[in-house]
Design a protein around this motif. Structure first.
Motif, PDB file in Angstrom:
ATOM      1  N   GLY A 176       0.805  -1.220   0.000  1.00 21.60           N
ATOM      2  CA  GLY A 176       0.000   0.000   0.000  1.00 21.60           C
ATOM      3  C   GLY A 176       0.837   1.270   0.000  1.00 21.60           C
ATOM      4  O   GLY A 176       0.400   2.306  -0.490  1.00 21.60           O
ATOM      5  N   MET A 185      -5.045   3.111  -4.170  1.00 25.09           N
ATOM      6  CA  MET A 185      -5.969   3.319  -3.059  1.00 25.09           C
ATOM      7  C   MET A 185      -6.772   4.608  -3.226  1.00 25.09           C
ATOM      8  O   MET A 185      -7.968   4.665  -2.909  1.00 25.09           O
ATOM      9  CB  MET A 185      -5.191   3.330  -1.742  1.00 25.09           C
ATOM     10  N   ALA A 198      -5.056  -2.793   3.356  1.00 26.88           N
ATOM     11  CA  ALA A 198      -3.717  -2.397   2.893  1.00 26.88           C
ATOM     12  C   ALA A 198      -2.640  -3.111   3.707  1.00 26.88           C
ATOM     13  O   ALA A 198      -2.740  -3.216   4.933  1.00 26.88           O
ATOM     14  CB  ALA A 198      -3.548  -0.887   3.034  1.00 26.88           C
ATOM     15  N   LEU A 208      -2.259   5.543   5.167  1.00 35.56           N
ATOM     16  CA  LEU A 208      -3.039   4.655   4.293  1.00 35.56           C
ATOM     17  C   LEU A 208      -4.516   4.626   4.697  1.00 35.56           C
ATOM     18  O   LEU A 208      -5.392   4.491   3.847  1.00 35.56           O
ATOM     19  CB  LEU A 208      -2.444   3.250   4.274  1.00 35.56           C
ATOM     20  N   ALA A 213      -7.915   3.061   3.358  1.00 30.05           N
ATOM     21  CA  ALA A 213      -7.852   1.680   3.855  1.00 30.05           C
ATOM     22  C   ALA A 213      -8.824   1.509   5.019  1.00 30.05           C
ATOM     23  O   ALA A 213      -8.856   2.331   5.931  1.00 30.05           O
ATOM     24  CB  ALA A 213      -6.436   1.350   4.312  1.00 30.05           C
ATOM     25  N   CYS A 216      -5.398  -2.082   8.097  1.00 28.89           N
ATOM     26  CA  CYS A 216      -4.007  -2.214   7.623  1.00 28.89           C
ATOM     27  C   CYS A 216      -3.299  -3.331   8.379  1.00 28.89           C
ATOM     28  O   CYS A 216      -3.565  -3.552   9.573  1.00 28.89           O
ATOM     29  CB  CYS A 216      -3.233  -0.917   7.879  1.00 28.89           C
TER      30      CYS A 216
END
Ligand SMILES: NC(=O)c1ccc[n+]([C@@H]2O[C@H](COP(=O)([O-])OP(=O)(O)OC[C@H]3O[C@@H](n4cnc5c(N)ncnc54)[C@H](OP(=O)(O)O)[C@@H]3O)[C@@H](O)[C@H]2O)c1
Length: 386
Positions: A176, A185, A198, A208, A213, A216
């Protein structure tokens, strides 16, 4: 602006030989092409694959560079071209994704001659950054569109209606924090795909989540596969009746046999589609060590996919096979997404060096050392403008 008959370019002179500075001809534009003075370019892992691994280099000297950002010097638009389709003019600040190895347009050159469908105009009045940041965008934003649509079959309708929502299907993005990952993304977020998982090192997780996301995981944690599987067990199937794969879509933004392809083969299930950034790297390049690539993404030594998993190798240079994207992606879609703030450029790391050649070599060395993390290596091509 006077245009020189020749200019400096960075080229690979022969297999497994470091890049050199070449004096190459400046090409006058043909109809629907622009001559551009390049201010900034960026180095990507592909440059290293070409330089140290001779990846898909069919002829030498091979001019490097898949992205440019600069100023239009001369523009030749066909008279039939609608002014609405091509709002370009001389003096515009522009950027784009181009083919390296093509001596007219490869990005590591002081002057390039590029078809207008590969040019995005920087919406200077609407964005708080310049060419230096914009140069990080085109190569991997085009890659993201191509992988999500051509390889995974996801819908990204353009123009996007206010009501369009991609939905909650799970899309796993391994890598990611790579440049490809961050653009992928952002695209998924804009089109309302809300089930993004991610995988990246922990220091990037906050960023992220901001990029869309839902959850994660840290690939540096040796137990990461178990964590992902436990999460999936908790979440259940995507198939409504329980028949579908738990993750229908997976994007391998790295293409490393040990680091990403093997772990993904343990997660993908019958019905999953997996888009793998090519080349699959069996051995990464390092000082004094040549890289080794897998010949075929579907038959990587030591990787066994479950039956019914569809594995696709991503080839972003093929994006032009989609007529709509060939005509719209760089001239229209990318500038609009930037002007709306939908896409933020990658963070930049400026590679220094006294000469063009030194900057290109220093960037290659940073790539060999796998130094970039959540950022793009950029460097100056011409000294005298933005
Ligand atoms: N075939 C195509 O069309 C195509 C198009 C574009 C790119 N590519 C290929 O895709 C690859 C990535 O390109 P890029 O420009 O996005 O690279 P990049 O931004 O330079 O990649 C660096 C990032 O990779 C991450 N990373 C490295 N190993 C990882 C692993 N095992 N798991 C998760 N993340 C890992 C690192 O993440 P952390 O910082 O979190 O450690 C780092 O931030 C390259 O090999 C490139 O050639 C192929």
């Amino acid at each position: 602006m006077t245009t020189p008959k020749t200019h400096f370019s960075i080229a690979l002179p022969s297999p497994s030989t470091p890049p050199i500075l070449l004096q190459t001809p400046t090409h006058a534009p043909n109809p629907n092409e622009a001559l551009i003075k390049v201010s900034w370019t960026c180095s990507t892992p592909l440059d290293l694959h070409r330089a140290d691994g001779n990846l898909a280099v069919s002829a030498y000297p091979f001019l490097l560079g898949t992205a440019f950002a600069g100023t239009i010097v001369t523009l030749w638009l066909r008279p039939t071209t609608s002014p609405n389709d091509q709002p370009l003019k001389e003096g515009d600040k522009v950027f784009g994704f181009v083919s390296d190895g093509n001596s007219r347009e490869a990005g590591f050159q002081e002057y390039i001659t590029v078809p207008v469908h590969k040019i995005s105009k920087l919406p200077t009045a609407k964005v708080p950054y310049g060419l230096k940041e914009a140069v990080t965008v085109p190569t991997n934003l085009v890659t993201a569109f191509h992988a999500l649509t051509a390889d995974l079959g996801l819908r990204l309708p353009w123009p996007k209606s206010a009501g369009f929502r991609g939905g909650g299907s799970k899309v796993l993005i391994w890598g990611g924090a790579s440049s490809v990952g961050m653009y992928t993304m952002q695209v998924l977020k804009h089109w309302g795909y809300s089930g993004v998982i991610a995988i990246a090192s922990g220091k990037h997780h906050e960023e992220l989540r901001r990029l869309g996301a839902r959850v994660c995981f840290d690939y540096r944690n040796p137990g990461v596969l178990g964590e992902i599987v436990r999460y999936l067990d908790k979440e259940g199937s995507q198939g409504g009746g329980g028949g579908g794969p738990r993750i229908p879509y997976l994007v391998d933004c790295i293409g490393s046999r040990e680091g990403t392809v093997k772990p993904l083969s343990k997660i993908a299930e019958r019905g999953s589609k997996v888009a793998v950034m090519l080349p699959v790297i069996n051995v990464h390049a390092a000082e004094g060590k040549r890289p080794v690539f897998a010949a075929d993404e579907k038959n990587v030594q030591g990787v066994v996919w479950q039956e019914g998993v569809e594995v696709r190798g991503v080839r972003a240079f093929n994006y032009e096979e989609n007529d709509f994207y060939r005509d719209k992606l760089q001239p229209e879609i990318i500038p609009v997404l930037l002007s709306q703030g939908v896409i933020q450029p990658n963070k930049t790391r400026v590679v220094e060096g006294a000469t063009l050649l030194e900057r290109a070599q220093n960037a290659l060395q940073l790539l060999r050392n796998q130094a970039p993390s959540g950022e793009r290596l950029i460097w100056r091509v011409s000294e005298d403008d933005e």
